[in-house]
Write a protein that holds these residues in place. Structure first.
Motif, PDB file in Angstrom:
ATOM      1  N   LEU A 157       0.838  -1.188   0.000  1.00  0.00           N
ATOM      2  CA  LEU A 157       0.000   0.000   0.000  1.00  0.00           C
ATOM      3  C   LEU A 157       0.876   1.241   0.000  1.00  0.00           C
ATOM      4  O   LEU A 157       2.063   1.198   0.329  1.00  0.00           O
ATOM      5  N   LEU A 158       0.255   2.362  -0.362  1.00  0.00           N
ATOM      6  CA  LEU A 158       0.936   3.650  -0.363  1.00  0.00           C
ATOM      7  C   LEU A 158       0.395   4.503   0.774  1.00  0.00           C
ATOM      8  O   LEU A 158      -0.824   4.572   0.985  1.00  0.00           O
ATOM      9  N   ILE A 159       1.314   5.121   1.511  1.00  0.00           N
ATOM     10  CA  ILE A 159       0.945   6.162   2.471  1.00  0.00           C
ATOM     11  C   ILE A 159       1.216   7.491   1.780  1.00  0.00           C
ATOM     12  O   ILE A 159       2.334   7.739   1.329  1.00  0.00           O
ATOM     13  N   LYS A 160       0.192   8.351   1.693  1.00  0.00           N
ATOM     14  CA  LYS A 160       0.329   9.590   0.918  1.00  0.00           C
ATOM     15  C   LYS A 160      -0.131  10.789   1.750  1.00  0.00           C
ATOM     16  O   LYS A 160      -1.184  10.721   2.408  1.00  0.00           O
ATOM     17  N   PRO A 161       0.648  11.885   1.746  1.00  0.00           N
ATOM     18  CA  PRO A 161       0.160  13.127   2.356  1.00  0.00           C
ATOM     19  C   PRO A 161      -1.089  13.608   1.615  1.00  0.00           C
ATOM     20  O   PRO A 161      -1.081  13.714   0.389  1.00  0.00           O
ATOM     21  N   SER A 162      -2.135  13.891   2.346  1.00  0.00           N
ATOM     22  CA  SER A 162      -3.382  14.286   1.706  1.00  0.00           C
ATOM     23  C   SER A 162      -3.248  15.615   0.967  1.00  0.00           C
ATOM     24  O   SER A 162      -3.832  15.798  -0.096  1.00  0.00           O
ATOM     25  N   ALA A 163      -2.446  16.524   1.526  1.00  0.00           N
ATOM     26  CA  ALA A 163      -2.333  17.858   0.930  1.00  0.00           C
ATOM     27  C   ALA A 163      -1.181  17.974  -0.048  1.00  0.00           C
ATOM     28  O   ALA A 163      -0.900  19.048  -0.538  1.00  0.00           O
ATOM     29  N   GLY A 164      -0.491  16.869  -0.332  1.00  0.00           N
ATOM     30  CA  GLY A 164       0.753  16.928  -1.101  1.00  0.00           C
ATOM     31  C   GLY A 164       0.580  16.744  -2.586  1.00  0.00           C
ATOM     32  O   GLY A 164      -0.520  16.626  -3.107  1.00  0.00           O
ATOM     33  N   GLY A 165       1.717  16.683  -3.239  1.00  0.00           N
ATOM     34  CA  GLY A 165       1.779  16.467  -4.673  1.00  0.00           C
ATOM     35  C   GLY A 165       3.197  16.163  -5.082  1.00  0.00           C
ATOM     36  O   GLY A 165       4.142  16.308  -4.301  1.00  0.00           O
ATOM     37  N   GLY A 166       3.386  15.718  -6.321  1.00  0.00           N
ATOM     38  CA  GLY A 166       4.714  15.456  -6.848  1.00  0.00           C
ATOM     39  C   GLY A 166       5.415  14.281  -6.215  1.00  0.00           C
ATOM     40  O   GLY A 166       6.632  14.137  -6.359  1.00  0.00           O
ATOM     41  N   GLY A 167       4.675  13.440  -5.490  1.00  0.00           N
ATOM     42  CA  GLY A 167       5.291  12.266  -4.885  1.00  0.00           C
ATOM     43  C   GLY A 167       5.987  12.538  -3.569  1.00  0.00           C
ATOM     44  O   GLY A 167       6.518  11.621  -2.949  1.00  0.00           O
ATOM     45  N   LYS A 168       5.993  13.793  -3.135  1.00  0.00           N
ATOM     46  CA  LYS A 168       6.741  14.136  -1.921  1.00  0.00           C
ATOM     47  C   LYS A 168       6.063  13.531  -0.695  1.00  0.00           C
ATOM     48  O   LYS A 168       4.868  13.705  -0.481  1.00  0.00           O
ATOM     49  N   GLY A 169       6.845  12.823   0.125  1.00  0.00           N
ATOM     50  CA  GLY A 169       6.343  12.233   1.359  1.00  0.00           C
ATOM     51  C   GLY A 169       5.707  10.876   1.203  1.00  0.00           C
ATOM     52  O   GLY A 169       5.379  10.224   2.191  1.00  0.00           O
ATOM     53  N   MET A 170       5.500  10.410  -0.032  1.00  0.00           N
ATOM     54  CA  MET A 170       4.894   9.095  -0.238  1.00  0.00           C
ATOM     55  C   MET A 170       5.798   7.990   0.293  1.00  0.00           C
ATOM     56  O   MET A 170       7.017   8.061   0.181  1.00  0.00           O
ATOM     57  N   GLN A 171       5.170   6.976   0.889  1.00  0.00           N
ATOM     58  CA  GLN A 171       5.914   5.830   1.413  1.00  0.00           C
ATOM     59  C   GLN A 171       5.248   4.546   0.901  1.00  0.00           C
ATOM     60  O   GLN A 171       4.039   4.360   1.076  1.00  0.00           O
ATOM     61  N   LEU A 172       6.037   3.682   0.270  1.00  0.00           N
ATOM     62  CA  LEU A 172       5.538   2.382  -0.171  1.00  0.00           C
ATOM     63  C   LEU A 172       5.817   1.369   0.929  1.00  0.00           C
ATOM     64  O   LEU A 172       6.959   1.210   1.365  1.00  0.00           O
ATOM     65  N   VAL A 173       4.774   0.705   1.392  1.00  0.00           N
ATOM     66  CA  VAL A 173       4.885  -0.231   2.514  1.00  0.00           C
ATOM     67  C   VAL A 173       4.437  -1.612   2.057  1.00  0.00           C
ATOM     68  O   VAL A 173       3.344  -1.771   1.505  1.00  0.00           O
TER      69      VAL A 173
END
Length: 658
Positions: A157-173
């Motif tokens: 699954l992907l953990i994604k910042p709700s307010a983000g963009g450009g892939g910044k802060g995404m974590q693949l778990v």
């Protein structure tokens, strides 16, 4: 209806340059803004006027909405074009512009608020029957609850910042054990980058294709799409190569996904240019899912412009000025194939770590179907404060094969010396059989073999040595001219002169070819091969040189006798030691987290500190077990190769005593 007479461009780099050029073509006066780090940047020189915002820190310059609006009011701007990034998707900034009587060249408040939140946007478009990716979207969940919810979504699954963009802060778990650290890292980056640490979970679709649709909408109810872009070639969720149209979709699927994108735009009364992003199953291309909508211009918009003939910045300006779209969906036709490559200041061989420094030499390629969007020139400073993208190389062909061939040739002729770049990597990527065949997915780059540092050929080193030798004979020095003369009397044959190069930590001795040097044009900063041979560019000052040949760049250091001796002694001192006790910063940046306390006992592989620069967070781990001594702290600024900690092995007797 008249267009604006003055527009402020609230951005920097290549996108600011690109917007300014369209404004100039429309006869609109342009106003640039800049931070102290960008005082001499290309976009500042191209604009009709420029206004200083503040220090290099984006929070005190490009991200400070009050300063940007004050600059607009002070320069007489009627409208603000935000480019992408920074304030381009900030609903509060758009509202502030309206309150100040300035037109925000972008969508309205509803679109910015709904589509700026990944959780809310998915729930919203689902009501318009736009398919969405399964996941968990609950802003009230804390870390523990989020980890528990992840078990229900399933892995990966992907953990994604709700307010983000450009892939910044995404974590693949991929496992439950990775959740605590990954959630904490995502929260930290989200809070730092976006001021909002809300996260969402999303099922990670294996071997997906990332396809986005460009939409345009006016204030009179018209919504059209300009076809799709394939953006599947990504690294760390950041796009690297983009193309239009996608080699995957057939006409029927193209029509369906375009209609879904327009439905998503209509659901928020969209206005201007926007992009609706989908994940498409490679195995089932007719099966697609909405993931987000970018309420701004995209980095990859040039490929759409080339295959449709529409200037998207011009369309943004005209819509913002109140004009209706001058064309309907039936007027949109895709002609040819376009591919874009992003040129970054980074070192692919060192894990794509960002690179900083001064651009010593920059040459743009030319040729049929080639377009360059760039924000640099000779002498530009690449700092750690902003995104590492330097330029975009775009190629248009009659078909995909021709576009790929033109892009490769253009990349080979793109010269950027003074900082590491990914140009050679890009050429290798588009030469991959899967890429040539159009068999793409978002994990393709991650599956490529590890890269090794490029090694210059002996012939290239000989040419560099000859150029340096010729330059040296032309420069005055402390030695008598008699010794530098090639015609003076000496007993026996002339003693050959050698230069020692440091190449990827290896010493290489090269004999200076006396005759060859006379045929090589050289200056202290640059030398170029004769026209009939492959072009070579040499740039640099002092012992550090950068060399470009045939699409590859090399960093070389010329060592004098003292430097050679120092390295020899250091090598002797390292004999018998498997690892250095010092942990060094792999890139310049800010220490955003220290994971241990000074004096802690640590295990091999344990994370010691995290450093952030250029939209990237890098974790520094220890290769050995022992006791750690910290030499940095959270919030500290570090340079590349600065020592941040050292780890000393613990003797067996000490372990027994404890």
């Amino acid at each position: 209806m008249p267009l604006f007479h003055t527009v402020l461009v609230a951005n920097r780099g290549e996108i600011a340059v690109r917007v300014i050029r369209t404004l100039r073509g429309l006869g609109i006066r342009s106003v640039a803004v800049f931070s102290d780090a960008d005082a001499d940047a290309l976009h500042v020189h191209l604009a009709d006027t420029a206004v200083r915002l503040g220090p290099a820190d984006a929070r005190e310059s490009y991200l400070d909405g009050e300063r940007v609006i004050a600059a607009a009011l002070g320069s007489g701007a009627q409208a603000i074009h935000p480019g992408y990034g920074f304030l381009s998707e900030n609903a509060a900034f758009a509202t502030a512009c309206e309150a100040a009587g300035i037109v925000f060249i972008g969508p309205g408040e509803q679109a910015l608020e709904v589509m700026g939140d990944k959780i809310r946007s998915k729930l919203h478009v689902a009501l318009s029957n736009v398919p969405v990716v399964p996941g968990v979207s609950d802003a009230s969940l804390d870390n523990a609850a989020l980890a528990e919810a992840a078990l229900g979504v399933g892995f990966p699954l992907l953990i994604k910042p709700s307010a983000g963009g450009g892939g910044k802060g995404m974590q693949l778990v991929r496992t439950a054990e990775e959740l605590p650290e990954s959630i904490a890292a995502a929260r930290r980056v989200a809070a730092s980058a976006f001021g909002d640490d809300t996260l969402l979970l999303e099922r990670f679709i294996e071997q997906p294709r990332h396809i986005e649709v460009q939409v345009l909408a006016d204030a009179h109810g018209a919504v059209v799409h300009l076809g799709e872009r394939e953006c599947s070639l990504q690294r760390r969720h950041q796009k690297v190569i983009e193309e239009a149209p996608s080699p995957l979709l057939d006409a029927e699927t193209r029509e369906r996904i375009g209609r879904a994108a327009c439905d998503a735009a209509r659901s928020v009364d969209y206005r201007g240019a926007g992009t609706v992003e989908f994940l498409v199953s490679a195995a089932r291309p007719d099966d697609f899912f909405f993931i987000e909508m970018n309420t701004r211009l995209q980095v990859e918009h040039p490929v759409t412009e080339l295959v449709t003939g529409f200037d998207l910045v011009e369309q943004q300006v005209r819509v913002a000025a109140g004009e209706p779209l001058a064309f309907a969906q039936s007027d949109v036709h895709l002609t040819g194939h376009a591919i874009e490559a992003r040129v970054y200041a980074e070192s692919p061989e060192r894990g794509f770590l960002p690179s900083t420094g001064t651009v010593l030499a920059y040459t743009e390629p030319q040729g049929a179907g080639i377009r360059i969007d760039s924000g640099i020139t000779d002498g530009s400073e690449v700092s750690p404060h902003y995104d590492p993208m330097l330029a975009k190389v775009i190629a248009l062909g009659s078909d995909r094969a021709e576009a790929l061939a033109r892009l490769d040739a253009a990349l080979a002729d793109t010269v950027v010396l003074g900082v590491d770049t990914n140009i050679a990597f890009l050429r290798g990527l588009i030469a991959e059989p899967a890429v040539q065949a159009g068999d793409l997915d978002t994990g393709l780059i991650d599956r490529m073999p590890s890269l090794s540092l490029p090694v210059p050929s002996p012939e290239l080193l000989a040419e560099v040595a000859a150029a340096l030798g010729a330059t040296d004979r032309q420069q005055p020095g402390s030695a008598s001219p008699l010794w530098r003369s090639s015609s003076g009397f000496r007993l026996g044959a002339p003693r050959p002169r050698t230069l020692t190069f440091l190449v990827n930590e290896a010493l290489v001795e090269v004999e200076v070819a006396q005759q060859a040097s006379r045929d090589t044009r050289a200056t202290p900063s640059r030398a170029t091969r004769p026209a009939e041979r492959t072009r070579t560019t040499i740039a640099g000052q002092g012992p550090r040189l950068w060399v470009h040949e045939g699409g590859a760049s090399y960093e070389l250091t010329v060592l004098d006798r003292a430097a050679r001796l120092e390295r020899s002694l250091a090598a002797i001192d390292r004999v018998g030691k498997a690892h250095s006790p010092e942990l060094r910063a792999p890139m310049p940046g800010t220490v955003v987290a220290v994971h241990v306390a000074d004096g802690d006992e640590v295990e091999a592989g344990q994370t010691i500190v995290s450093i952030e620069a250029m939209k990237m967070e890098h974790r520094i781990t220890t290769p050995i077990s022992g006791r750690v001594t910290l030499t940095t702290s959270e919030g500290a600024l570090v340079r590349r190769d600065d020592v941040v900690a050292s780890v000393t092995p613990i003797a067996t007797s000490e372990k027994r005593d404890t």
